[in-house]
Design an enzyme around this catalytic site. Sequence first.
Site: not given
Ligand SMILES: [Zn+2]
Length: 424
Positions: A274-275, A352, A356
Amino acid sequence: MKLLLLSIYLLVIAIRFALDWINIRHRQKERQPLPQAFAGQIDQERLDHSDAYALAGDRISFVENIVGVLLTLVFLFGGVLPWYDSVIADFNANFILNGLLFFGLLALIQLLIGLPFSLYKNFILEERFGFNRMSFKLWCVDLLKSLLIGSVLFVLLAGGALWLVQLAPQSWWLWVWGFWAVVSLFLLYLSPYLIEPLFFKFTPLAKPELETDVCDLLEKAGAHAGKVLQVDASRRSGHSNAYFTGIGKVKRVVLFDTLMEQLDNKELLAVLAHELGHWRCGHLRQQLIKSQVLALFSCWLAFTLLNSQLLPGWFGLEQLSFAGQVLVLGWIGSLLGFFWTPLSSWWSRRHERQADQFAINMVGSGQELASGLVKLARENLSNLFPHPLYALIYYSHPPLVERVLWLEKGRPDTVHPTEVVADQ
Ligand SMILES: [Zn+2]
């Protein structure tokens, strides 16, 4: 104008308190049944515990906010500002020193007022819920180090800016912006090597088998692992996190030791994916550009308003020093910034979701990230039932229940991860 500014301020404060209030009510009264992914992880008792933690935090934030509001009202609207301005002027210092004194002394007062709250939060609130791992001595050492670093940066950034204002009275906004942009870029890249080691100890991973997986994941995402390290965050707090830094394709991956205690290897890799998604989707670069454009606009606006000589009149004053005018400008900026919050939160939630999706593409499904996030929510006593309006305005991440449901349904999309254009 003074009355108008005061009214906007009071309106913003009223909206913020109302939002806090509906959020607390919603958390306590509107608990929906949790989806399957939470079963066995978060039960009723845990939810009550989370609520008690959130409520304790809400109480101290409320007191802190009230103190902040009262001090702001007294300082800006109760006649303290012109008095403080004249006290600083009595030192008869030159333009740069006068500005440094004006802001430095205020920052020091603000720090002193904040100390009891910081002590309370660390040693009473976080302690009671088992998060605090910091000794009083470490807290003092941290405070001294931050004070030292903060002072050096303050003298460099504020002193440099004031010097440029004096040097180029007709075009300083451009020079100041350029100077700050260069220094902040340097800090962004140097802080992992210069500043963070002053507070944390970085060591190789305690689980060596994880390092190979991390390197494989980075290669798959189109990056190379420079160093894979763990950091002793547990010396201070039980809260957990992961991040990575680095210029270009070579990345320095840092995992909090608390995160490694709480998640299994697959979940850790999903969090890291995710990062990496933030990097591959260009979010970090976008964020940087956005903040620099905003900084440039703010510098120009400040220059124009300061030149117009309107600011003292807005506060019913005949005169106000340059530093005093910059201060009230900053305050007006932060006031208007509140109306910007929903947009920037929406922007961040969009990012985000993209990160994801990137993690799903890398790992093959959203299950691992979902179960990792549920565990983190359990360990960090997160609020699972925010009021929708509160979440809409403030939340930088999608609310957890919604996010977990989305992740569980998620499938890798048709774009292969390496086809995403790499930036930064
Ligand atoms: Zn994030």
